[in-house]
Design an enzyme around this catalytic site. Structure first.
Site, PDB file in Angstrom:
ATOM      1  N   LYS A  74       5.898   4.071  -5.108  1.00  0.00           N
ATOM      2  CA  LYS A  74       4.736   4.856  -5.285  1.00  0.00           C
ATOM      3  C   LYS A  74       4.148   5.786  -4.042  1.00  0.00           C
ATOM      4  O   LYS A  74       3.439   6.778  -4.358  1.00  0.00           O
ATOM      5  CB  LYS A  74       3.440   4.026  -5.643  1.00  0.00           C
TER       6      LYS A  74
ATOM      7  N   ASP B  20      -3.535   3.418 -11.788  1.00  0.00           N
ATOM      8  CA  ASP B  20      -3.696   1.941 -11.699  1.00  0.00           C
ATOM      9  C   ASP B  20      -5.012   1.477 -11.540  1.00  0.00           C
ATOM     10  O   ASP B  20      -5.328   0.402 -12.306  1.00  0.00           O
ATOM     11  CB  ASP B  20      -2.907   1.665 -10.490  1.00  0.00           C
TER      12      ASP B  20
END
Ligand code: ATR
Length: 265
Positions: free
Chosen positions: A66, A102
């Site tokens: 990420k 997220d």
């Protein structure tokens, strides 16, 4: 040719994202395919480049890429810039746009699926890696009254907390502290371990949330033993996927059916 999407990570074999996005596509009548890409640990960029050269339209990014994905993007959303992580790539020709869904995924799971209102609550966030980075701003935006970040390596918690103007500490300093909700954003559960929190951290917690899903981690066991309601991160996975789907296809799928399907086994 159908539009192509995938989840890129390492490992990625057990990812539920292909099943989730297939269900979203079916339910919304979108003609697309969604696969898995396992990138070598030193090969994120070339794996993404190859996918792009084959006309790939978008990627979900999972552990451990990420932060690499954030660096890879030509443009990022405001929330990704703050988080310095990216879990969704929108690919169109030479342009690469990155976003992180997220945080909103976690907040939506808490609100919609668990019916837990964060407003005014005292929240302990455990961990300071990519998973924690991705959710801090969304938790603050949801109106928590207090957010404390605790991490095994205190300096990482301090660096993350400083970026968001909140407090940080190590696990020992949590003794005697009370929280309404405890969120585990560490990867300890993947190794069958739990962050070594004092039992008091759970004592007045109405909810303990584990971002790992698909296994009963020691954190969940510990939280239940202390009397807290405990949830794994499956709902967050589904909700962040819905937000990625929205970025790619311009419509937000309903999450209930797939969540029930996944929970049913
Ligand atoms: P991710 O992208 O999953 O967050 P990461 O950036 O490697 O991965 O961060 C992992 C997080 O889990 C960190 O907060 C790490 O703590 P440290 O910063 O002290 O390493 C935490 N973590 C991993 N294993 C752990 C364990 N056994 N006990 C406590 N914390 C752990």
């Amino acid at each position: 040719m159908r539009d192509r999407y995938a989840v890129v990570g390492n490992p990625v074999a057990h990812s539920k994202s292909p099943q989730i996005h297939a269900e979203f596509a079916r339910a919304t009548g979108q003609d697309l395919e969604y696969g898995r890409l396992e990138a070598p640990l030193d090969g994120f960029e070339r794996t993404v480049a190859a996918f792009r050269s084959q006309g790939g339209k978008g990627l979900n990014v999972t552990v451990p890429f990420k932060e690499a994905a954030f660096r890879y993007c030509a443009r990022v959303s405001e929330r990704a810039r703050k988080a310095q992580v990216v879990n969704t790539l929108v690919l169109s020709g030479p342009d690469v746009f990155g976003d992180t869904t997220d945080g909103v995924g976690l907040v939506n799971d808490l609100a919609r699926n668990l019916h837990f209102d964060l407003k005014g609550k005292s929240l302990l966030l455990i961990g300071a890696g990519g998973a924690a980075q991705g959710v801090v701003q969304a938790l603050l935006d949801a109106g928590v009254a207090r957010l404390l970040i605790a991490n095994r390596t205190v300096s990482r918690a301090q660096a993350l907390a400083a970026r968001h103007g909140v407090a940080a500490c190590g696990y020992q300093e949590l003794a005697g502290e009370r929280f309404d909700v405890v969120v585990n954003a560490t990867s300890a559960g993947l190794a069958g371990e739990a962050p070594k929190l004092p039992r008091s951290a759970f004592e007045s917690a109405a909810l303990a949330y584990e971002m790992v899903y698909g296994r009963d981690t020691p954190f969940l066991v510990q939280a239940r033993a202390a009397g807290a309601r405990a949830s794994d991160g499956l709902g967050m996975l589904v909700e962040q996927a819905a937000e990625s789907f929205l970025l790619w296809r311009g419509l937000r799928p309903d999450t209930r059916a797939i969540l029930e399907q996944l929970r049913g086994g």
